[in-house]
Design a protein around this motif. Structure first.
Motif, PDB file in Angstrom:
ATOM      1  N   LYS A   1       0.866  -1.293   0.069  1.00  0.00           N
ATOM      2  CA  LYS A   1      -0.225  -0.137   0.075  1.00  0.00           C
ATOM      3  C   LYS A   1       0.811   1.241  -0.026  1.00  0.00           C
ATOM      4  CE  LYS A   1      -4.207  -1.992   2.007  1.00  0.00           C
ATOM      5  NZ  LYS A   1      -4.966  -2.298   3.615  1.00  0.00           N
ATOM      6  N   LEU A   2       2.461   1.409   0.912  1.00  0.00           N
ATOM      7  CA  LEU A   2       2.731   2.270   0.649  1.00  0.00           C
ATOM      8  C   LEU A   2       3.527   2.319  -0.100  1.00  0.00           C
ATOM      9  CD1 LEU A   2       4.057   4.176   1.879  1.00  0.00           C
ATOM     10  CD2 LEU A   2       5.681   3.131   2.887  1.00  0.00           C
ATOM     11  N   ARG A   3       3.666   1.976  -1.008  1.00  0.00           N
ATOM     12  CA  ARG A   3       4.826   1.355  -2.247  1.00  0.00           C
ATOM     13  C   ARG A   3       3.930   2.150  -3.911  1.00  0.00           C
ATOM     14  NH1 ARG A   3       6.467   3.496  -6.252  1.00  0.00           N
ATOM     15  NH2 ARG A   3       7.680   2.435  -8.015  1.00  0.00           N
ATOM     16  N   ILE A   4       2.790   1.174  -3.552  1.00  0.00           N
ATOM     17  CA  ILE A   4       1.765   1.944  -4.351  1.00  0.00           C
ATOM     18  C   ILE A   4       1.009   3.738  -4.497  1.00  0.00           C
ATOM     19  CG2 ILE A   4       0.032   1.684  -4.902  1.00  0.00           C
ATOM     20  CD1 ILE A   4      -0.388  -1.567  -4.911  1.00  0.00           C
ATOM     21  N   SER A   5       1.120   4.102  -2.645  1.00  0.00           N
ATOM     22  CA  SER A   5       0.346   5.350  -2.558  1.00  0.00           C
ATOM     23  C   SER A   5       1.599   5.889  -3.181  1.00  0.00           C
ATOM     24  CB  SER A   5       0.321   5.626  -1.452  1.00  0.00           C
ATOM     25  OG  SER A   5       0.106   6.711  -0.505  1.00  0.00           O
ATOM     26  N   THR A   6       3.114   5.642  -2.768  1.00  0.00           N
ATOM     27  CA  THR A   6       4.560   6.868  -3.486  1.00  0.00           C
ATOM     28  C   THR A   6       3.931   6.956  -4.965  1.00  0.00           C
ATOM     29  OG1 THR A   6       5.365   5.764  -1.560  1.00  0.00           O
ATOM     30  CG2 THR A   6       6.605   6.934  -3.469  1.00  0.00           C
ATOM     31  N   GLN A   7       3.962   5.844  -5.271  1.00  0.00           N
ATOM     32  CA  GLN A   7       3.860   5.148  -6.637  1.00  0.00           C
ATOM     33  C   GLN A   7       2.743   6.589  -7.264  1.00  0.00           C
ATOM     34  OE1 GLN A   7       1.954   2.316  -9.097  1.00  0.00           O
ATOM     35  NE2 GLN A   7       3.039   3.288 -11.021  1.00  0.00           N
ATOM     36  N   ARG A   8       1.357   6.077  -7.314  1.00  0.00           N
ATOM     37  CA  ARG A   8       0.634   7.869  -7.135  1.00  0.00           C
ATOM     38  C   ARG A   8       0.624   8.826  -6.804  1.00  0.00           C
ATOM     39  NH1 ARG A   8      -0.622   3.897  -9.913  1.00  0.00           N
ATOM     40  NH2 ARG A   8      -2.650   2.816  -9.963  1.00  0.00           N
ATOM     41  N   THR A   9       0.888   9.374  -5.903  1.00  0.00           N
ATOM     42  CA  THR A   9       2.347  10.263  -5.428  1.00  0.00           C
ATOM     43  C   THR A   9       3.130  11.301  -6.579  1.00  0.00           C
ATOM     44  OG1 THR A   9       1.473   9.732  -3.101  1.00  0.00           O
ATOM     45  CG2 THR A   9       3.000  11.520  -4.095  1.00  0.00           C
ATOM     46  N   VAL A  10       3.868  10.107  -6.471  1.00  0.00           N
ATOM     47  CA  VAL A  10       4.823  10.709  -8.158  1.00  0.00           C
ATOM     48  C   VAL A  10       4.532  11.119  -9.411  1.00  0.00           C
ATOM     49  CG1 VAL A  10       6.719  10.008  -8.878  1.00  0.00           C
ATOM     50  CG2 VAL A  10       6.829   9.230  -6.969  1.00  0.00           C
ATOM     51  N   GLN A  11       3.274  10.103  -9.754  1.00  0.00           N
ATOM     52  CA  GLN A  11       2.266  10.029 -11.042  1.00  0.00           C
ATOM     53  C   GLN A  11       1.788  11.526 -10.893  1.00  0.00           C
ATOM     54  OE1 GLN A  11       0.387   6.039 -10.314  1.00  0.00           O
ATOM     55  NE2 GLN A  11       1.652   5.919 -12.745  1.00  0.00           N
ATOM     56  N   LEU A  12       0.930  11.954  -9.488  1.00  0.00           N
ATOM     57  CA  LEU A  12       0.343  13.240  -9.307  1.00  0.00           C
ATOM     58  C   LEU A  12       0.907  14.027  -9.711  1.00  0.00           C
ATOM     59  CD1 LEU A  12      -2.624  11.765  -6.506  1.00  0.00           C
ATOM     60  CD2 LEU A  12      -2.981  12.347  -9.074  1.00  0.00           C
ATOM     61  N   ILE A  13       2.091  14.678  -8.692  1.00  0.00           N
ATOM     62  CA  ILE A  13       2.844  15.347  -8.953  1.00  0.00           C
ATOM     63  C   ILE A  13       3.201  16.021 -10.421  1.00  0.00           C
ATOM     64  CG2 ILE A  13       4.882  16.068  -8.148  1.00  0.00           C
ATOM     65  CD1 ILE A  13       5.212  14.723  -5.282  1.00  0.00           C
ATOM     66  N   ALA A  14       3.723  14.963 -10.509  1.00  0.00           N
ATOM     67  CA  ALA A  14       4.597  14.871 -12.431  1.00  0.00           C
ATOM     68  C   ALA A  14       3.604  15.466 -13.331  1.00  0.00           C
ATOM     69  CB  ALA A  14       5.251  13.739 -13.065  1.00  0.00           C
ATOM     70  N   ALA A  15       2.433  14.950 -12.961  1.00  0.00           N
ATOM     71  CA  ALA A  15       1.130  15.197 -13.549  1.00  0.00           C
ATOM     72  C   ALA A  15       0.627  16.994 -13.924  1.00  0.00           C
ATOM     73  CB  ALA A  15      -0.216  14.951 -14.008  1.00  0.00           C
ATOM     74  N   VAL A  16       0.945  17.232 -12.441  1.00  0.00           N
ATOM     75  CA  VAL A  16       0.936  18.703 -12.155  1.00  0.00           C
ATOM     76  C   VAL A  16       2.016  19.565 -12.532  1.00  0.00           C
ATOM     77  CG1 VAL A  16       0.286  20.405 -10.285  1.00  0.00           C
ATOM     78  CG2 VAL A  16      -0.842  18.577 -10.346  1.00  0.00           C
ATOM     79  N   LEU A  17       3.342  19.191 -12.241  1.00  0.00           N
ATOM     80  CA  LEU A  17       3.699  19.826 -13.019  1.00  0.00           C
ATOM     81  C   LEU A  17       4.767  20.392 -14.301  1.00  0.00           C
ATOM     82  CD1 LEU A  17       6.983  18.653 -10.561  1.00  0.00           C
ATOM     83  CD2 LEU A  17       5.498  20.169  -9.964  1.00  0.00           C
ATOM     84  N   MET A  18       3.432  19.229 -15.170  1.00  0.00           N
ATOM     85  CA  MET A  18       3.907  19.587 -16.103  1.00  0.00           C
ATOM     86  C   MET A  18       2.558  19.748 -17.171  1.00  0.00           C
ATOM     87  SD  MET A  18       6.136  15.588 -17.508  1.00  0.00           S
ATOM     88  CE  MET A  18       4.702  14.558 -16.671  1.00  0.00           C
ATOM     89  N   ASN A  19       1.459  20.247 -16.093  1.00  0.00           N
ATOM     90  CA  ASN A  19       0.685  20.745 -16.946  1.00  0.00           C
ATOM     91  C   ASN A  19      -0.040  22.171 -15.660  1.00  0.00           C
ATOM     92  OD1 ASN A  19      -0.042  19.187 -19.224  1.00  0.00           O
ATOM     93  ND2 ASN A  19       0.513  17.413 -17.439  1.00  0.00           N
ATOM     94  N   GLY A  20       0.910  22.844 -14.894  1.00  0.00           N
ATOM     95  CA  GLY A  20       0.829  23.535 -13.853  1.00  0.00           C
ATOM     96  C   GLY A  20      -0.011  25.016 -14.274  1.00  0.00           C
ATOM     97  N   TYR A  21      -0.052  24.611 -15.479  1.00  0.00           N
ATOM     98  CA  TYR A  21      -1.040  26.373 -16.135  1.00  0.00           C
ATOM     99  C   TYR A  21      -2.326  26.339 -16.439  1.00  0.00           C
ATOM    100  CZ  TYR A  21      -1.653  30.545 -19.386  1.00  0.00           C
ATOM    101  OH  TYR A  21      -2.421  31.761 -19.405  1.00  0.00           O
ATOM    102  N   LEU A  22      -3.043  26.128 -14.895  1.00  0.00           N
ATOM    103  CA  LEU A  22      -4.076  26.367 -14.848  1.00  0.00           C
ATOM    104  C   LEU A  22      -4.770  26.939 -15.280  1.00  0.00           C
ATOM    105  CD1 LEU A  22      -3.868  24.967 -10.869  1.00  0.00           C
ATOM    106  CD2 LEU A  22      -3.671  23.349 -12.945  1.00  0.00           C
ATOM    107  N   VAL A  23      -4.144  28.304 -15.414  1.00  0.00           N
ATOM    108  CA  VAL A  23      -5.420  29.567 -15.360  1.00  0.00           C
ATOM    109  C   VAL A  23      -5.532  28.564 -17.108  1.00  0.00           C
ATOM    110  CG1 VAL A  23      -5.607  31.745 -16.533  1.00  0.00           C
ATOM    111  CG2 VAL A  23      -4.289  31.024 -14.304  1.00  0.00           C
ATOM    112  N   GLY A  24      -4.807  28.277 -18.423  1.00  0.00           N
ATOM    113  CA  GLY A  24      -5.268  27.751 -19.311  1.00  0.00           C
ATOM    114  C   GLY A  24      -6.763  27.171 -19.899  1.00  0.00           C
ATOM    115  N   PHE A  25      -7.070  26.203 -18.654  1.00  0.00           N
ATOM    116  CA  PHE A  25      -7.985  25.212 -18.915  1.00  0.00           C
ATOM    117  C   PHE A  25      -9.387  26.374 -18.459  1.00  0.00           C
ATOM    118  CE2 PHE A  25      -4.929  22.711 -17.449  1.00  0.00           C
ATOM    119  CZ  PHE A  25      -5.025  21.468 -17.986  1.00  0.00           C
ATOM    120  N   GLY A  26      -9.000  27.497 -17.668  1.00  0.00           N
ATOM    121  CA  GLY A  26     -10.260  28.083 -17.649  1.00  0.00           C
ATOM    122  C   GLY A  26     -10.212  28.834 -19.215  1.00  0.00           C
TER     123      GLY A  26
END
Length: 302
Positions: A15-40
């Motif tokens: 559970k800890l490893r999968i949670s870590t993997q999901r956390t890294v995936q989410l952080i990576a997605a946010v960092l690469m798509n951080g221009y949130l204003v663009g979605f609006g």
């Protein structure tokens, strides 16, 4: 009791490893798509970072994208007026491949995260027989060679410019991250969506449905970037290692692998995305990974 305790510890570790993997995936997605204003606003980010390629499929036209997709960059350079060889993009991709192998697929790719989450939906799961599965996995190499490299370079139109065939006709990440958000934010564009968009939407829906039944179908069979990185998997600095002296051949690692890799035979298979699931289920801690491994070319171990 000791066995029960070990099982509980193993479950907690998974559970800890999968949670870590999901956390890294989410952080990576946010960092690469951080221009949130663009979605609006439904507008593409045009800052200086857009000239840099990220290591995964992440559509340039996504309103939040802060960088460029390497596959899109390859096609743009090859299919442009000058039809240049994209040395910068190829060099960067080779660097990612040599250092990480397919670790980028397992931990950094936003579309990989989407597939991982969809697979968690409690539906009956599919198992593809080995021979058809092996043949189908070759398709991603055909996509890389034909749609990403050859067609943009040689299928020249009257204007002298060739379209980015993979992005235009197949890429589901572009439809999900770019096409749909732009239509939602720009009502005027909805009336312009024609047969091509509906085709891309059908491709996306097909892959998303398949991802509910089969783990990472796009990564297995269609992703050209995964095909490119797969070439470097066996020789990359980041390697997996199976300690045969600890392995009991229980095959729990293979049963848990999202890419159906035969881990006990070839742990550094081109199909391995270095997600770490095999490590978390191994009761004897026979599997390890990292940058400190030195590759043994005879058996693929470190």
């Amino acid at each position: 009791m000791p066995g029960m305790y070990r099982n509980r510890m193993s479950a907690a570790s998974r559970k800890l490893r999968i949670s870590t993997q999901r956390t890294v995936q989410l952080i990576a997605a946010v960092l690469m798509n951080g221009y949130l204003v663009g979605f609006g606003k439904g507008k593409i980010f045009t800052g200086s970072s857009k000239a840099l390629c990220v290591p995964v499929l992440n559509c340039y036209s996504c309103p939040g994208a802060l960088g460029s997709c390497p596959i899109g960059s390859l096609q743009t350079a090859l299919g442009g007026i000058k039809h240049q060889i994209p040395f910068y993009t190829l060099g960067l991709l080779m660097l990612f491949g040599i250092v990480l192998g397919r670790l980028s697929c397992g931990l950094l790719c936003p579309f990989g995260l989407v597939q991982d989450l969809l697979y968690k939906i409690p539906l009956p799961k599919c198992t593809i027989p080995k021979k058809p599965d092996r043949i189908a996995r070759l398709v991603k190499y055909v996509v890389l060679l034909a749609m990403v490299l050859l067609l943009p370079a040689f299928a020249i139109t009257k204007s002298g410019v060739t379209p980015p065939y993979f992005c235009k006709y197949l890429c589901p990440a572009g439809t999900l991250g770019g096409g749909i958000p732009h239509l939602l934010a720009n009502p005027a564009l909805r009336g312009l969506a024609g047969a091509l968009f509906h085709w891309k939407l059908l491709v996306l829906l097909g892959i998303l449905l398949a991802a509910m039944l089969l783990h990472r179908p796009f990564c297995r069979y269609l992703c050209p970037l995964g095909a490119f990185y797969a070439v470097f998997n066996r020789f990359s600095f980041y390697q997996m290692h199976l300690d045969s002296s600890k392995c009991t051949n229980c095959k729990r690692c293979e049963h848990s692998c999202p890419m159906a890799v035969e881990i006990t035979k070839n742990i550094n298979s081109p199909e391995c995305i270095r997600c770490g699931h095999c490590k978390t289920v191994c009761a004897t801690h026979a599997i390890s990974s990292g940058f400190s491994c030195k590759t043994n070319l005879d058996d693929g171990s470190c």
